[in-house]
Scaffold this active site. Structure first.
Site, PDB file in Angstrom:
ATOM      1  N   ASP A 184       2.773   4.671   9.757  1.00  0.00           N
ATOM      2  CA  ASP A 184       4.134   4.246   9.108  1.00  0.00           C
ATOM      3  C   ASP A 184       4.321   5.842   8.519  1.00  0.00           C
ATOM      4  O   ASP A 184       3.665   6.083   7.638  1.00  0.00           O
ATOM      5  CB  ASP A 184       4.037   3.459   8.158  1.00  0.00           C
ATOM      6  CG  ASP A 184       5.731   2.959   7.590  1.00  0.00           C
ATOM      7  OD1 ASP A 184       6.732   3.748   8.062  1.00  0.00           O
ATOM      8  OD2 ASP A 184       6.087   1.975   6.911  1.00  0.00           O
ATOM      9  N   HIS A 186       7.368   6.140   7.121  1.00  0.00           N
ATOM     10  CA  HIS A 186       8.014   5.882   5.884  1.00  0.00           C
ATOM     11  C   HIS A 186       9.370   6.563   5.266  1.00  0.00           C
ATOM     12  O   HIS A 186       9.684   6.368   4.266  1.00  0.00           O
ATOM     13  CB  HIS A 186       7.176   5.571   4.601  1.00  0.00           C
ATOM     14  CG  HIS A 186       7.268   4.369   3.594  1.00  0.00           C
ATOM     15  ND1 HIS A 186       7.884   4.728   2.373  1.00  0.00           N
ATOM     16  CD2 HIS A 186       7.227   3.081   3.864  1.00  0.00           C
ATOM     17  CE1 HIS A 186       7.994   3.240   1.875  1.00  0.00           C
ATOM     18  NE2 HIS A 186       7.606   2.384   2.599  1.00  0.00           N
ATOM     19  N   GLU A 210       6.101   4.574  13.175  1.00  0.00           N
ATOM     20  CA  GLU A 210       7.501   3.956  12.401  1.00  0.00           C
ATOM     21  C   GLU A 210       8.207   4.888  11.585  1.00  0.00           C
ATOM     22  O   GLU A 210       7.548   5.704  10.865  1.00  0.00           O
ATOM     23  CB  GLU A 210       6.814   2.854  11.710  1.00  0.00           C
ATOM     24  CG  GLU A 210       7.878   1.965  10.676  1.00  0.00           C
ATOM     25  CD  GLU A 210       7.394   0.873  10.074  1.00  0.00           C
ATOM     26  OE1 GLU A 210       7.891   0.431   9.236  1.00  0.00           O
ATOM     27  OE2 GLU A 210       6.178   0.290  10.588  1.00  0.00           O
ATOM     28  N   GLU A 236      13.969  -0.850   9.766  1.00  0.00           N
ATOM     29  CA  GLU A 236      13.882  -1.641   8.722  1.00  0.00           C
ATOM     30  C   GLU A 236      14.950  -1.454   7.547  1.00  0.00           C
ATOM     31  O   GLU A 236      15.432  -2.243   6.881  1.00  0.00           O
ATOM     32  CB  GLU A 236      12.643  -1.390   7.961  1.00  0.00           C
ATOM     33  CG  GLU A 236      12.336  -0.037   7.196  1.00  0.00           C
ATOM     34  CD  GLU A 236      11.132   0.288   6.645  1.00  0.00           C
ATOM     35  OE1 GLU A 236      10.963   0.164   5.285  1.00  0.00           O
ATOM     36  OE2 GLU A 236      10.197   0.306   7.289  1.00  0.00           O
ATOM     37  N   HIS A 286      10.368  -6.504  10.465  1.00  0.00           N
ATOM     38  CA  HIS A 286       9.874  -5.926   9.189  1.00  0.00           C
ATOM     39  C   HIS A 286       9.493  -6.887   8.027  1.00  0.00           C
ATOM     40  O   HIS A 286      10.723  -7.805   8.183  1.00  0.00           O
ATOM     41  CB  HIS A 286      10.877  -4.921   8.665  1.00  0.00           C
ATOM     42  CG  HIS A 286      10.567  -4.330   7.438  1.00  0.00           C
ATOM     43  ND1 HIS A 286      11.054  -4.462   6.320  1.00  0.00           N
ATOM     44  CD2 HIS A 286       9.646  -3.290   7.091  1.00  0.00           C
ATOM     45  CE1 HIS A 286      10.818  -3.844   5.169  1.00  0.00           C
ATOM     46  NE2 HIS A 286       9.597  -2.976   5.874  1.00  0.00           N
TER      47      HIS A 286
END
Length: 382
Positions: A184, A186, A210, A236, A286
Site C-alpha cells: 500500500d 497510501h 495500492e 478507497e 476497502h
C-alpha cells in the site's frame, strides 16, 4: 412497517454505529463513518434520517438511496456518501431480516461460498514486517498487506527506494511465493516516486500496489502502470459510480477498492462492482473498519463475480482500544478458515451486534490520523 427511531454510537477505536428501529421490532445496523470525522458524519446521518426516513417504510431500499442522494442539490464527497452508506447498510439489514434471508440472497444469490481475506502487517511506518508476516501465515492467512513506506519527499533519495524494496524482499523470503503480499502506497507517494517504486518492487512480485498516487492525481496512473506489470489498485477515497467510471476509463487500474462505509453502501458498491466487471477489473473492498462494515462488504463479495479478496481489520494497528469481534454477540461468524471467510448465513447482514457492549463503550471518539511533517517542516502525506 415504518422506521420509528434511530440511535448513533461513537465507539472505540474510531467507529460510528447506527441502529435503526422499526415499529415491528426489526432492527438494522449500519456503520456510517469517515475515520477521524465521526462527529461530522454523525450530523449528516441525523439530517438524512430526520428529513427522509423516520416514519417511512424501510423496505424500498433503492428508492431511499435515490432520495438521500438525488434529493439534495449538492452530492457526493466523503461525508454525505458515508452517511448514506451506513443508512443503506441498516436498511439492507432490516430488509434481509424481514424476508429472513441474507442480503446477498436478495441481491441475486451468491456466486461463491467464501471470500479470501488479507491481514495487515507492519503498521504505519512499517518495520519488523518479516517476523509479523511469518506469524500471520502461521496463523492461517495466505494473503498479507503492508505499507510501502513512511513519509516521503516529492523526489526522495535512492536509499528511500532501497528501504521499501528491502522490506518487501524480506517478507517475500519469509513467506515464500504461495502467499499474496500487497503493498500500500497510501497516497504518500508523488508521481515521480511512484514510477520509481513500482518498477523497483516488481522483482518481488507484489499481489498489487495500492493507491500509488492520491485520488486527485489519478490521471497519472497510465504513466505509472507503464513502469510495471504489477496490478494497480485504488479506490478507497472514491465515493460514487461517477468517480469509479473516470478511473476505469483510464484503463490503468486492475483492482478497485470501494469502501462499503464510504461509497454509498451496499446499493452503490454492488453497481460499482458490476461496472468494473465490464472493464475486466477486480473488486477488493476497502475495510479497515468494524464488524458491520465488514459484514456489508461480504454481502457484495458474495454476489460480485469479480470479487478478488477482502480487507478486514482484526489486529490492525489502529485497533488498540477495541477490535472487530468485541461488538458481536456471536464472534464465530467471522472465523477465518485457511485464509478465507465463509459467507454468513444469518438474515440481513448476517451479524448480531451486542447492544449492551455498544452502549457500555459508547462515547465521544476523538481519533484523528497523525499529521506528519518532513525535515523542512512542511506537511507530509499520511
Amino acid at each position: 412497517m415504518e422506521i420509528v427511531d434511530y440511535d448513533l454510537y461513537e465507539v472505540p477505536p474510531r467507529w460510528l454505529f447506527l441502529r435503526v428501529e422499526t415499529d415491528t421490532g426489526l432492527v438494522g445496523w449500519g456503520e456510517p463513518v469517515v475515520e477521524g470525522r465521526a462527529h461530522t458524519v454523525r450530523a449528516a446521518v441525523e439530517e438524512l434520517m430526520d428529513a427522509y426516513l423516520v416514519g417511512e417504510d424501510p423496505l424500498p431500499v433503492e428508492d431511499h438511496w435515490q432520495t438521500m442522494y438525488r434529493g439534495g442539490f449538492y452530492r457526493g464527497g466523503p461525508v454525505l456518501m458515508s452517511a448514506i452508506a451506513g443508512i443503506d447498510q441498516a436498511l439492507w439489514d432490516i430488509r434481509g431480516k424481514h424476508f429472513d434471508a441474507p442480503a446477498y440472497e436478495l441481491l441475486g444469490g451468491p456466486v461463491r461460498e467464501k471470500i479470501q481475506v488479507y491481514q495487515w502487517v507492519g503498521g504505519d511506518r512499517p518495520d519488523d514486517v518479516a517476523d509479523a508476516a511469518r506469524e500471520k501465515v502461521d496463523a492461517g492467512y495466505d494473503a498479507l498487506k503492508m505499507n510501502a513506506t513512511a513519509e516521503l519527499r516529492r523526489v526522495d533519495s535512492p536509499s528511500a527506494v532501497d528501504d521499501a524494496v528491502e522490506r518487501l524482499r524480506t517478507v517475500r523470503e519469509a513467506v515464500g511465493r504461495d502467499v499474496d503480499v500487497a503493498v500500500d502506497f497510501h497516497g504518500r507517494v508523488s508521481k515521480p516516486m511512484a514510477k520509481r517504486l513500482v518498477a523497483a518492487l516488481e522483482p518481488h512480485e507484489p499481489f498489487f500496489v495500492e493507491e500509488p498516487v492520491l485520488p486527485e492525481h489519478l490521471d497519472a496512473l497510465p504513466a505509472i502502470q507503464a513502469q510495471t506489470s504489477t496490478p494497480i489498485a485504488t479506490g478507497e477515497r472514491l465515493y460514487t459510480r461517477g468517480d469509479f467510471r473516470d478511473v476505469l476509463e483510464t484503463g490503468a487500474v486492475d483492482v478497485i477498492q470501494p469502501d462499503l462505509s464510504h461509497a454509498g453502501g451496499i446499493t452503490e458498491v454492488a453497481k460499482i462492482a458490476s461496472m468494473a466487471e465490464t472493464y475486466d477489473v477486480a473488486l477488493a473492498p476497502h475495510c479497515p473498519l468494524g464488524p458491520i462494515a465488514l459484514a456489508a462488504c461480504v454481502q457484495v463479495d458474495a454476489v460480485a463475480q469479480n470479487a478478488l479478496i477482502q480487507e478486514q481489520s482484526l489486529d490492525i494497528h489502529y485497533n488498540e482500544t477495541a477490535d472487530v469481534l468485541d461488538y458481536l454477540a456471536d464472534p464465530s461468524v467471522f472465523e477465518f478458515e485457511d485464509g478465507y471467510l465463509p459467507l454468513p448465513d444469518g438474515p440481513g447482514l448476517g451479524v448480531e451486534i451486542d447492544r449492551d457492549v455498544v452502549e457500555d463503550r459508547a462515547g465521544a471518539v476523538d481519533w484523528h490520523n497523525p499529521v506528519w511533517r518532513l525535515e523542512d517542516g512542511s506537511v507530509a502525506e499520511w
